[in-house]
Design an enzyme around this catalytic site. Structure first.
Site, short mmCIF file in Angstrom:
data_model
loop_
_atom_site.label_atom_id
_atom_site.label_comp_id
_atom_site.label_asym_id
_atom_site.label_seq_id
_atom_site.Cartn_x
_atom_site.Cartn_y
_atom_site.Cartn_z
N GLU A 1 0.82 -1.20 0.00
CA GLU A 1 0.00 0.00 0.00
C GLU A 1 0.85 1.25 0.00
OE1 GLU A 1 -2.67 -0.14 3.30
OE2 GLU A 1 -3.35 -2.13 2.69
N CYS B 1 2.73 8.39 2.31
CA CYS B 1 3.01 7.36 3.31
C CYS B 1 3.39 6.10 2.54
CB CYS B 1 1.75 7.13 4.16
SG CYS B 1 1.96 5.78 5.34
N CYS C 1 4.76 -7.89 7.20
CA CYS C 1 5.63 -7.48 8.31
C CYS C 1 5.82 -8.67 9.23
CB CYS C 1 5.02 -6.32 9.07
SG CYS C 1 6.11 -5.69 10.38
N CYS D 1 2.43 -7.27 15.40
CA CYS D 1 1.64 -6.46 16.34
C CYS D 1 0.17 -6.85 16.18
CB CYS D 1 1.84 -4.98 16.07
SG CYS D 1 3.59 -4.53 16.09
N CYS E 1 -2.57 -4.71 14.20
CA CYS E 1 -2.19 -4.15 12.89
C CYS E 1 -2.53 -5.11 11.76
CB CYS E 1 -0.68 -3.86 12.91
SG CYS E 1 -0.03 -3.43 11.29
N GLU F 1 8.25 -2.90 8.67
CA GLU F 1 9.05 -2.30 9.73
C GLU F 1 10.36 -1.80 9.10
OE1 GLU F 1 9.13 -1.18 12.79
OE2 GLU F 1 11.29 -0.88 12.54
N SER G 1 9.11 5.55 11.07
CA SER G 1 8.45 5.03 12.27
C SER G 1 8.93 3.60 12.54
CB SER G 1 6.93 5.02 12.06
OG SER G 1 6.27 4.42 13.15
N LEU H 1 4.87 3.16 20.64
CA LEU H 1 4.98 2.77 22.04
C LEU H 1 3.74 1.97 22.46
CD1 LEU H 1 7.23 3.24 24.04
CD2 LEU H 1 6.12 5.34 24.76
N HIS H 2 2.59 2.60 22.43
CA HIS H 2 1.28 1.97 22.64
C HIS H 2 1.00 1.43 24.04
CE1 HIS H 2 0.81 2.57 18.42
NE2 HIS H 2 1.57 1.57 18.04
N ASN I 1 -7.63 2.05 14.61
CA ASN I 1 -8.35 1.70 13.40
C ASN I 1 -8.78 0.24 13.58
OD1 ASN I 1 -8.84 3.14 10.94
ND2 ASN I 1 -6.64 3.54 10.85
N CYS J 1 -3.01 1.17 8.03
CA CYS J 1 -1.90 0.35 7.56
C CYS J 1 -2.32 -1.09 7.24
CB CYS J 1 -0.84 0.38 8.65
SG CYS J 1 0.46 -0.80 8.51
#
Ligand code: SAH
Ligand code: SF4
Length: 349
Positions: free
Chosen positions: A90, A104, A111, A115, A118, A162, A191, A215-216, A290, A333
């Site tokens: 994307e 972006c 990935c 996570c 995601c 990543e 990021s 971080l989250h 999201n 994402c």
């Protein structure tokens, strides 16, 4: 086929020398690629006909094709691009009222970091993208904008993948965004999920790029549950690397914090985050989650998001709720990719 975007300036000069072209042709060709936004070789009207014919036969601009595109009500354009081997990633363009145009871009197909919230993490890792494939996503938008009299002003490496897992290609891309597209390092953000050796290495690149860290969560238990990478590099190590980064680079960092209703959006969580990052020159971007298929969390309510940010601000930590762009078009994402995969599966049976 030679991808012209895979060639840096000396590479382009060498190619044209091999084709017995005078040296100034490389300058002309670069101007068409990066300043004038040529869509095809026919557009390059000051190149001799035979050279244009040879370019059309042996070369191309960018090593991918656009396979799906959606435009949001807010002007955000999201596309899926397909590489030669069929991998799709994307890439998003976000226009802002103040004139900024931000791309972006993705650094990997899929990935490996897993996570849980995601969409890209949920699909797993396919492969690294090459520098040309990463850079090409931004170059394509830059060229399209040029043709409309606009300019790509900012790039964020926040698409699929990543960047610090694909470190060399990501950093080479950052350098080329400045050199070839004239986008200053301060207008580029990379990021990372928190790959500690990558952060330490990046501190020593001498780049003025903005570093964002996902971080989250502010405790190891909570963070490891959301971001498996935290088991490898727990918070103490991560924070230590970030402090070192800010000292060496002289730059402040951005922290990204997904607001999940009832889990990561309380005043208590904000206090813990404030304690964790105390003394680090930083800005916190709080992003309402999201929703994705593989994760049962819900986005925070806007009052709770505001409260979260207020708590941080009172503690002296600059924080904002990031405006969600393209929310009507799967612009999170990995979400367009996931949606297209589902449709393809339905279509095939
Ligand atoms: N791999 C890098 C960059 C790509 S993701 C990283 O993780 O930092 C860009 C940002 O979007 C990260 O902060 C990531 O945690 C966040 N993100 C991913 N999925 C999300 C979701 N469903 N809702 C909100 N933020 C999400
Ligand atoms: Fe990978 Fe970033 Fe998604 Fe985590 S949030 S799975 S690191 S793309």
């Amino acid at each position: 086929m030679i991808d012209l975007l895979a060639l840096d300036e000396p590479g382009l000069v060498a190619l044209l020398a091999r084709w017995n072209q005078p040296a100034f042709r490389a300058r002309q060709l670069r101007a068409w690629l990066y300043e004038r936004g040529a869509a095809s070789f026919e557009d390059m009207t000051d190149l001799p006909g035979p050279l244009r014919t040879r370019l059309a036969a042996e070369a191309r601009i960018g090593a991918f094709v656009v396979t799906a595109e959606q435009q949001s009500r807010d002007g955000t354009v999201k596309r899926l691009v397909k590489m030669d081997d069929g991998q799709q990633v994307e890439t998003v363009l976000m226009p802002y009222a103040d004139g900024r145009r931000t791309a972006c871009i993705s650094s990997q197909a899929g990935c490996a970091m897993g996570c849980v919230f995601c969409a890209t993490g949920q699909m797993g890792f396919a492969r690294h993208l090459t520098e040309a494939e990463i850079f090409g996503q931004a170059a394509r938008f830059a060229s399209e904008l040029k043709r409309r009299g606009e300019r790509l002003s900012n790039v964020v490496l926040m698409g699929m993948g990543e960047p610090f897992h694909n470190y060399d290609a990501a950093v080479a891309t950052i350098r080329r965004l400045s050199r070839d597209l004239g986008i200053g390092a301060r207008h580029i953000t990379v990021s990372t999920v928190g790959i500690v050796p990558g952060i330490r290495r990046f501190a020593r690149e001498g780049l003025q790029t903005t570093l964002a860290i996902s971080l989250h969560a502010a405790t190891d238990e909570e963070r490891s549950a959301m971001l498996p990478v935290n088991r490898r590099w727990p918070l103490a190590e991560l924070i230590d690397a970030i402090r070192e980064y800010t000292e060496i680079s002289g730059r402040r960092v951005s922290f990204e914090w997904a607001l999940v209703a009832g889990r990561t959006d309380s005043a208590d969580q904000a206090e813990r985050l404030a304690n964790l990052v105390a003394g680090i020159p930083c800005h916190v971007n709080a992003i309402p989650l999201n929703p994705t298929r593989g994760f049962d969390g819900a986005p925070t309510l806007s009052a709770d998001a505001a409260g979260f940010v207020d708590t941080l601000t009172r503690r002296g930590i600059p924080a904002t709720v990031r405006v969600r762009r393209g929310i009507d078009i799967d612009a999170g994402c990995g979400q367009l990719h996931a949606e297209v995969q589902r449709k393809e599966r339905r279509a095939h049976g």
